[in-house]
Design an enzyme around this catalytic site. Structure first.
Site, PDB file in Angstrom:
ATOM      1  N   ASP A  29      -9.207   4.546   0.538  1.00 26.35           N
ATOM      2  CA  ASP A  29      -8.594   5.837   0.919  1.00 26.35           C
ATOM      3  C   ASP A  29      -8.342   5.909   2.426  1.00 26.35           C
ATOM      4  OD1 ASP A  29      -8.908   6.423  -1.704  1.00 26.35           O
ATOM      5  OD2 ASP A  29     -10.449   7.974  -1.447  1.00 26.35           O
ATOM      6  N   ALA A  30      -9.282   5.360   3.204  1.00 26.54           N
ATOM      7  CA  ALA A  30      -9.109   5.384   4.663  1.00 26.54           C
ATOM      8  C   ALA A  30      -7.876   4.569   5.044  1.00 26.54           C
ATOM      9  CB  ALA A  30     -10.349   4.825   5.348  1.00 26.54           C
ATOM     10  N   VAL A  31      -7.673   3.426   4.363  1.00 27.15           N
ATOM     11  CA  VAL A  31      -6.500   2.591   4.655  1.00 27.15           C
ATOM     12  C   VAL A  31      -5.216   3.344   4.292  1.00 27.15           C
ATOM     13  CG1 VAL A  31      -5.305   0.460   3.965  1.00 27.15           C
ATOM     14  CG2 VAL A  31      -7.766   0.436   4.434  1.00 27.15           C
ATOM     15  N   ASP A  66       0.091   0.061   2.180  1.00 29.88           N
ATOM     16  CA  ASP A  66       0.293   0.449   0.774  1.00 29.88           C
ATOM     17  C   ASP A  66      -0.026  -0.713  -0.171  1.00 29.88           C
ATOM     18  OD1 ASP A  66       0.949   2.097  -1.349  1.00 29.88           O
ATOM     19  OD2 ASP A  66       3.069   1.574  -1.274  1.00 29.88           O
ATOM     20  N   ASP A  69      -4.260  -1.194   0.355  1.00 31.86           N
ATOM     21  CA  ASP A  69      -5.166  -0.216  -0.293  1.00 31.86           C
ATOM     22  C   ASP A  69      -5.399  -0.555  -1.768  1.00 31.86           C
ATOM     23  OD1 ASP A  69      -2.677   0.652  -1.253  1.00 31.86           O
ATOM     24  OD2 ASP A  69      -2.788   2.652  -0.360  1.00 31.86           O
ATOM     25  N   GLY A  70      -4.325  -0.959  -2.448  1.00 33.35           N
ATOM     26  CA  GLY A  70      -4.454  -1.306  -3.873  1.00 33.35           C
ATOM     27  C   GLY A  70      -5.296  -2.549  -4.088  1.00 33.35           C
ATOM     28  N   ARG A  74      -8.847  -2.682  -6.199  1.00 35.14           N
ATOM     29  CA  ARG A  74      -9.110  -3.598  -7.320  1.00 35.14           C
ATOM     30  C   ARG A  74     -10.281  -4.513  -7.006  1.00 35.14           C
ATOM     31  NH1 ARG A  74      -3.666  -2.577  -7.654  1.00 35.14           N
ATOM     32  NH2 ARG A  74      -3.050  -4.129  -6.122  1.00 35.14           N
ATOM     33  N   ASP A  94       2.739   8.180  -0.137  1.00 32.37           N
ATOM     34  CA  ASP A  94       3.992   7.398  -0.070  1.00 32.37           C
ATOM     35  C   ASP A  94       5.176   8.324   0.177  1.00 32.37           C
ATOM     36  OD1 ASP A  94       2.687   5.041  -0.556  1.00 32.37           O
ATOM     37  OD2 ASP A  94       3.342   4.829  -2.637  1.00 32.37           O
TER      38      ASP A  94
HETATM   39  C1  LIG Z   1       2.007 -10.777   7.562  1.00 25.30           C
HETATM   40  C2  LIG Z   1       3.115  -9.798   7.640  1.00 25.30           C
HETATM   41  C3  LIG Z   1       4.315 -10.301   6.944  1.00 25.30           C
HETATM   42  C4  LIG Z   1       5.502  -9.431   7.220  1.00 25.30           C
HETATM   43  C5  LIG Z   1       6.711  -9.992   6.575  1.00 25.30           C
HETATM   44  C6  LIG Z   1       7.887  -9.112   6.809  1.00 25.30           C
HETATM   45  C7  LIG Z   1       9.064  -9.623   6.066  1.00 25.30           C
HETATM   46  C8  LIG Z   1       9.328  -8.740   4.887  1.00 25.30           C
HETATM   47  C9  LIG Z   1      10.248  -9.356   3.932  1.00 25.30           C
HETATM   48  C10 LIG Z   1      10.326  -8.890   2.703  1.00 25.30           C
HETATM   49  C11 LIG Z   1       9.545  -7.702   2.302  1.00 25.30           C
HETATM   50  C12 LIG Z   1       9.277  -7.680   0.874  1.00 25.30           C
HETATM   51  C13 LIG Z   1       8.404  -6.504   0.554  1.00 25.30           C
HETATM   52  C14 LIG Z   1       7.746  -6.754  -0.710  1.00 25.30           C
HETATM   53  C15 LIG Z   1       6.902  -5.643  -1.185  1.00 25.30           C
HETATM   54  C16 LIG Z   1       5.654  -6.152  -1.753  1.00 25.30           C
HETATM   55  C17 LIG Z   1       5.544  -5.996  -3.219  1.00 25.30           C
HETATM   56  C18 LIG Z   1       4.558  -4.971  -3.545  1.00 25.30           C
HETATM   57  O1  LIG Z   1       3.396  -5.218  -3.708  1.00 25.30           O
HETATM   58  O2  LIG Z   1       5.127  -3.724  -3.673  1.00 25.30           O
HETATM   59  C19 LIG Z   1       4.370  -2.582  -4.071  1.00 25.30           C
HETATM   60  C20 LIG Z   1       3.433  -2.155  -3.016  1.00 25.30           C
HETATM   61  C21 LIG Z   1       2.332  -1.225  -3.403  1.00 25.30           C
HETATM   62  O3  LIG Z   1       2.644  -0.320  -4.425  1.00 25.30           O
HETATM   63  P1  LIG Z   1       1.499   0.674  -4.975  1.00 25.30           P
HETATM   64  O4  LIG Z   1       1.002   1.490  -3.850  1.00 25.30           O
HETATM   65  O5  LIG Z   1       2.033   1.331  -6.174  1.00 25.30           O
HETATM   66  O6  LIG Z   1       0.406  -0.348  -5.529  1.00 25.30           O
HETATM   67  P2  LIG Z   1      -1.070  -0.679  -5.102  1.00 25.30           P
HETATM   68  O7  LIG Z   1      -1.213  -2.156  -5.183  1.00 25.30           O
HETATM   69  O8  LIG Z   1      -1.460  -0.003  -3.862  1.00 25.30           O
HETATM   70  O9  LIG Z   1      -1.876  -0.102  -6.337  1.00 25.30           O
HETATM   71  C22 LIG Z   1      -1.989   1.285  -6.560  1.00 25.30           C
HETATM   72  C23 LIG Z   1      -3.306   1.501  -7.279  1.00 25.30           C
HETATM   73  O10 LIG Z   1      -4.372   1.150  -6.417  1.00 25.30           O
HETATM   74  C24 LIG Z   1      -5.437   2.079  -6.551  1.00 25.30           C
HETATM   75  N1  LIG Z   1      -5.694   2.757  -5.261  1.00 25.30           N
HETATM   76  C25 LIG Z   1      -4.756   2.773  -4.291  1.00 25.30           C
HETATM   77  C26 LIG Z   1      -5.037   3.425  -3.106  1.00 25.30           C
HETATM   78  C27 LIG Z   1      -6.252   4.064  -2.925  1.00 25.30           C
HETATM   79  N2  LIG Z   1      -6.574   4.726  -1.794  1.00 25.30           N
HETATM   80  N3  LIG Z   1      -7.179   4.030  -3.913  1.00 25.30           N
HETATM   81  C28 LIG Z   1      -6.910   3.388  -5.088  1.00 25.30           C
HETATM   82  O11 LIG Z   1      -7.780   3.368  -5.986  1.00 25.30           O
HETATM   83  C29 LIG Z   1      -5.064   3.036  -7.670  1.00 25.30           C
HETATM   84  O12 LIG Z   1      -5.517   2.510  -8.880  1.00 25.30           O
HETATM   85  C30 LIG Z   1      -3.540   2.967  -7.625  1.00 25.30           C
HETATM   86  O13 LIG Z   1      -2.966   3.294  -8.848  1.00 25.30           O
HETATM   87  O14 LIG Z   1       4.054  -1.888  -1.788  1.00 25.30           O
HETATM   88  C31 LIG Z   1       5.159  -1.216  -1.536  1.00 25.30           C
HETATM   89  O15 LIG Z   1       5.902  -0.714  -2.308  1.00 25.30           O
HETATM   90  C32 LIG Z   1       5.350  -1.141  -0.086  1.00 25.30           C
HETATM   91  C33 LIG Z   1       6.488  -2.018   0.218  1.00 25.30           C
HETATM   92  C34 LIG Z   1       6.530  -2.315   1.641  1.00 25.30           C
HETATM   93  C35 LIG Z   1       7.852  -2.895   1.968  1.00 25.30           C
HETATM   94  C36 LIG Z   1       7.962  -3.073   3.425  1.00 25.30           C
HETATM   95  C37 LIG Z   1       9.219  -3.625   3.782  1.00 25.30           C
HETATM   96  C38 LIG Z   1       9.308  -4.040   5.196  1.00 25.30           C
HETATM   97  C39 LIG Z   1      10.254  -5.156   5.260  1.00 25.30           C
HETATM   98  C40 LIG Z   1      11.051  -5.479   6.196  1.00 25.30           C
HETATM   99  C41 LIG Z   1      11.160  -4.764   7.457  1.00 25.30           C
HETATM  100  C42 LIG Z   1      11.678  -5.680   8.468  1.00 25.30           C
HETATM  101  C43 LIG Z   1      11.627  -5.037   9.780  1.00 25.30           C
HETATM  102  C44 LIG Z   1      11.838  -6.024  10.859  1.00 25.30           C
HETATM  103  C45 LIG Z   1      12.122  -5.339  12.140  1.00 25.30           C
HETATM  104  C46 LIG Z   1      12.923  -6.168  13.032  1.00 25.30           C
HETATM  105  C47 LIG Z   1      14.375  -6.137  12.741  1.00 25.30           C
HETATM  106  C48 LIG Z   1      15.087  -7.241  13.339  1.00 25.30           C
HETATM  107  O1  LIG Z   2       8.909   5.128  -8.086  1.00 29.04           O
HETATM  108  P1  LIG Z   2       9.336   4.451  -6.830  1.00 29.04           P
HETATM  109  O2  LIG Z   2       9.479   5.408  -5.712  1.00 29.04           O
HETATM  110  O3  LIG Z   2      10.510   3.550  -6.993  1.00 29.04           O
HETATM  111  O4  LIG Z   2       8.150   3.412  -6.449  1.00 29.04           O
HETATM  112  C1  LIG Z   2       6.820   3.568  -6.184  1.00 29.04           C
HETATM  113  C2  LIG Z   2       5.954   2.972  -7.243  1.00 29.04           C
HETATM  114  O5  LIG Z   2       6.342   1.633  -7.471  1.00 29.04           O
HETATM  115  C3  LIG Z   2       4.508   2.955  -6.833  1.00 29.04           C
HETATM  116  O6  LIG Z   2       3.703   2.505  -7.883  1.00 29.04           O
HETATM  117  C4  LIG Z   2       3.975   4.290  -6.313  1.00 29.04           C
HETATM  118  O7  LIG Z   2       2.690   4.137  -5.767  1.00 29.04           O
HETATM  119  C5  LIG Z   2       4.896   4.812  -5.262  1.00 29.04           C
HETATM  120  O8  LIG Z   2       4.474   6.057  -4.821  1.00 29.04           O
HETATM  121  C6  LIG Z   2       6.321   4.873  -5.699  1.00 29.04           C
HETATM  122  O9  LIG Z   2       6.494   5.866  -6.685  1.00 29.04           O
HETATM  123 MG   LIG Z   3      -0.749   1.283  -2.452  1.00 28.37          MG
HETATM  124 MG   LIG Z   4       2.014   3.188  -3.022  1.00 29.66          MG
END
Ligand SMILES: CCCCCCCC/C=C\CCCCCCCC(=O)OC[C@H](COP(=O)(O)OP(=O)(O)OC[C@H]1O[C@@H](n2ccc(N)nc2=O)[C@H](O)[C@@H]1O)OC(=O)CCCCCCC/C=C\CCCCCCCC
Ligand SMILES: O=P([O-])([O-])O[C@@H]1[C@@H](O)[C@H](O)[C@@H](O)[C@H](O)[C@@H]1O
Ligand SMILES: [Mg+2]
Ligand SMILES: [Mg+2]
Length: 209
Positions: A29-31, A66, A69-70, A74, A94
């Site tokens: 949660d802190a993250v 994001d 934290d997941g 887990r 989010d």
């Molecule tokens: C080392 C750094 C590398 C940086 C590389 C940058 C290059 C990027 C290139 C491509 C990016 C691709 C992005 C891919 C996304 C990753 C896939 C992914 O995992 O997506 C989903 C997640 C998380 O989703 P969610 O929150 O639903 O899942 P969780 O796993 O968190 O599970 C939820 C369950 O967990 C429990 N829980 C959670 C929290 C809590 N407090 N308590 C809990 O108990 C609970 O059970 C929940 O149900 O991520 C995303 O969707 C985020 C995506 C981020 C994408 C960022 C994209 C940035 C990319 C590019 C930007 C480039 C900028 C460059 C600037 C310069 C320009 C020249």
């Molecule tokens: O629904 P969406 O916005 O495409 O995608 C997201 C889901 O993939 C994710 O599981 C949830 O934690 C986000 O809050 C968000 O809802």
């Molecule tokens: Mg998350």
């Molecule tokens: Mg999320």
């Protein structure tokens, strides 16, 4: 799509950091909360100042919380009510992050950035993106699944952050305008795809009843 295909790679990448944070007794949660604060600070302080590159660097540094934290939840074996609370907190914050990113861009272009169309398209992306997330959340609350569509959150963030960052490095603004326009349309299409997915499931239910 990215949510499914890149998740494994990003989980492997961030697992050492998640394990370290758990050892330091940091909670998932802190993250979630610190990540959101970082994204909001980067987007709502730097974007309205016209710092599109540094704003994007700051947002990108925090947005991966994001994923972390997941993984932490887990690894810690969070289940039951704890996981439900975590899921609620994660998804709700989010939405705060999404609002900060598109809102910050809009603030710049409505103000000194002086480009009404780009500002308006950022607002359109924010509204359509929220509808995408709402459709999924409402479907899941009714026991259906709607995790489909061409512009899920990861795609929306990659598109907006990449092109906003490049705009900060000198890419002409029209590239960002077009990206936001395409993203707004893609998000609206995703809403339609999710509505269709739920409609198909409710029809199946009715046919089976
Ligand atoms: C080392 C750094 C590398 C940086 C590389 C940058 C290059 C990027 C290139 C491509 C990016 C691709 C992005 C891919 C996304 C990753 C896939 C992914 O995992 O997506 C989903 C997640 C998380 O989703 P969610 O929150 O639903 O899942 P969780 O796993 O968190 O599970 C939820 C369950 O967990 C429990 N829980 C959670 C929290 C809590 N407090 N308590 C809990 O108990 C609970 O059970 C929940 O149900 O991520 C995303 O969707 C985020 C995506 C981020 C994408 C960022 C994209 C940035 C990319 C590019 C930007 C480039 C900028 C460059 C600037 C310069 C320009 C020249
Ligand atoms: O629904 P969406 O916005 O495409 O995608 C997201 C889901 O993939 C994710 O599981 C949830 O934690 C986000 O809050 C968000 O809802
Ligand atoms: Mg998350
Ligand atoms: Mg999320």
């Amino acid at each position: 799509m990215l949510n499914r295909h890149a998740r494994e790679l990003f989980t492997r990448l961030f697992t050492p950091l998640a394990a370290l944070l758990l050892r330091l007794r940091v909670s998932p949660d802190a993250v979630t909360v610190v990540g959101t604060a970082g994204v909001c600070a980067g987007a709502l302080v730097l974007y309205p100042l016209g710092e599109l590159f540094w704003g994007t660097v700051a947002v990108t540094a925090f947005v991966f919380s994001d994923v972390v934290d997941g993984i932490m939840a887990r690894m810690a074996g969070r289940t039951g009510r704890g996981a439900q609370w975590g899921s609620f907190l994660d998804s709700t914050l989010d939405r705060v992050q999404d609002a900060a990113v598109f809102g910050g861009i809009a603030l710049w272009f409505f103000g000194a950035g002086d480009d009404f169309t780009t500002g308006a398209l950022a607002v359109a992306c924010l509204a359509a993106g929220n509808l995408v997330s709402y459709a999924r959340a409402k479907a899941e609350s009714l026991g259906y699944s709607a995790n489909t569509g061409i512009a899920e959150r990861a795609e929306r963030l990659v598109a907006v952050l990449l092109v906003t960052g490049l705009t900060g490095l000198g890419l002409p603004v029209p590239f960002l305008t077009w990206t936001l326009g395409i993203l707004a349309v893609a998000s609206a299409v995703t809403v339609g795809q999710r509505i269709a997915a739920v409609r198909a499931q409710t029809r199946e239910d009715r046919a089976g009843a």
